[in-house]
Design an enzyme around this catalytic site. Structure first.
Site, short mmCIF file in Angstrom:
data_model
loop_
_atom_site.label_atom_id
_atom_site.label_comp_id
_atom_site.label_asym_id
_atom_site.label_seq_id
_atom_site.Cartn_x
_atom_site.Cartn_y
_atom_site.Cartn_z
N ALA A 153 2.75 5.39 4.90
CA ALA A 153 3.19 4.20 5.62
C ALA A 153 3.46 3.04 4.67
O ALA A 153 2.78 2.88 3.64
CB ALA A 153 2.14 3.78 6.65
N SER A 159 8.16 -3.02 5.91
CA SER A 159 8.69 -1.88 6.65
C SER A 159 10.01 -2.25 7.32
O SER A 159 10.11 -3.30 7.97
CB SER A 159 7.70 -1.42 7.72
OG SER A 159 8.31 -0.47 8.58
N GLU A 211 12.19 11.32 4.16
CA GLU A 211 11.93 11.11 5.59
C GLU A 211 13.22 11.40 6.36
O GLU A 211 14.01 10.49 6.65
CB GLU A 211 11.46 9.69 5.86
CG GLU A 211 10.10 9.36 5.27
CD GLU A 211 9.57 8.01 5.72
OE1 GLU A 211 10.27 7.32 6.49
OE2 GLU A 211 8.46 7.64 5.31
#
Length: 295
Positions: A153, A159, A211
């Site tokens: 994360a 983010s 990802e």
């Protein structure tokens, strides 16, 4: 006498008033919207007719669809939280995809862009999409960071999910690295303004593990240019900054993408006339994309 008349004619021609296109403080355009040069007011003493000229505020550097966010560059203040809605409570927006849980939030604009894309995927027989994550506040990102750790994360405040321009997409049949949905996105997401943000062979550039589920909206023609050159987002912005402009033709339409450094409120002179979009890069400049170019 003839020479004097000829000189007078030249002066008159040079005195024609040209259109001037002014940009207001609302240059952070919503997804899919553009500035129409023909709608801009005219002024006297305006620049040549083959040039867009408008004012840019310094804070435009931190607004738009092309903001770079990574472990070094933080998410700027934005209105993504206010725009995001709970999709489970807005079933009218859920069309052709599932939701992992009842807490997923996304802006209606980005949801519609995603819906348009997966409806085309369904025509190819790929139709088992679900959204596993959308917009995340810093508090939500902190909880995820505490649960998964820094290897999985992003640090809160760094983010892309907090920009309101990213979402995690899954499949109801398999993990995305193996699922038809993941393979379809890898090949086709760019056609709809999305990029698979963290490719498998670009981890040394992005600093993030592969990802295949994480897609980011950047809009056309930027996604197409990245796809054609096999560039990660960081590489695209670096090449654009070095070249100053990139021209591409997409479905018969010519786009010219310009980079301009911006350190304070300033006036930009763009050597092309047409409709345009403006976005900051979140570091040191703005990107002006001109299309429907007037020759």
């Amino acid at each position: 006498m003839r020479n004097w008349l000829f000189l007078l004619a030249v002066i008159v021609l040079m005195g024609v008033v040209y259109n001037r296109f002014n940009s207001n403080s609302d240059t952070d355009l919503p997804i899919g919207q553009t500035k129409n040069a023909n709608e801009m007011p005219t002024e006297e003493n305006s620049p040549p007719a083959n040039e867009l000229t408008f004012r840019i505020d310094a804070d435009q550097v931190h607004q738009g669809n092309l903001l770079l966010v990574n472990e070094e560059i933080a998410v700027p203040p934005n209105h993504a939280d206010a725009k995001a809605v709970n999709l489970f409570k807005h079933q009218e927006l859920v069309d052709g995809f599932g939701l992992l849980d009842n807490k997923i939030r996304l802006s209606p604009e980005l949801t519609k862009q995603f819906t348009t894309m997966i409806k085309h995927a369904a025509l190819d027989g790929v139709k088992n999409f679900l959204i596993s994550s959308g917009y995340r506040s810093d508090k939500e990102q902190q909880a995820l960071y505490d649960q998964l750790g820094p290897e999985i994360a992003a640090v809160p405040g760094h983010s892309e999910h907090s920009l309101g321009l990213a979402l995690d997409v899954g499949s109801t049949t398999a993990q995305m690295k193996d699922a038809p949905e993941g393979k379809w996105l890898k090949q086709n997401a760019w056609k709809y303004g999305f990029i698979v943000r963290y490719p498998e062979d670009k981890t040394d550039i992005t600093g993030v593990i592969h990802e295949p589920w994480h897609i980011r909206y950047v809009g056309l023609p930027h996604s197409a240019i990245m796809q054609a050159n096999h560039w990660a987002f960081e590489e695209y912005l670096d090449h654009l900054k070095e070249r100053k402009s990139i021209t591409t033709i997409l479905e018969g339409k010519t786009y010219i993408v310009y980079y301009f450094p911006v350190a304070s409120n300033t006036t930009l002179h763009v050597p092309t006339i047409g409709n345009y979009e403006i976005s900051g890069n979140n570091t040191d400049g703005v990107i002006v994309t001109v299309f429907d170019i007037v020759n």
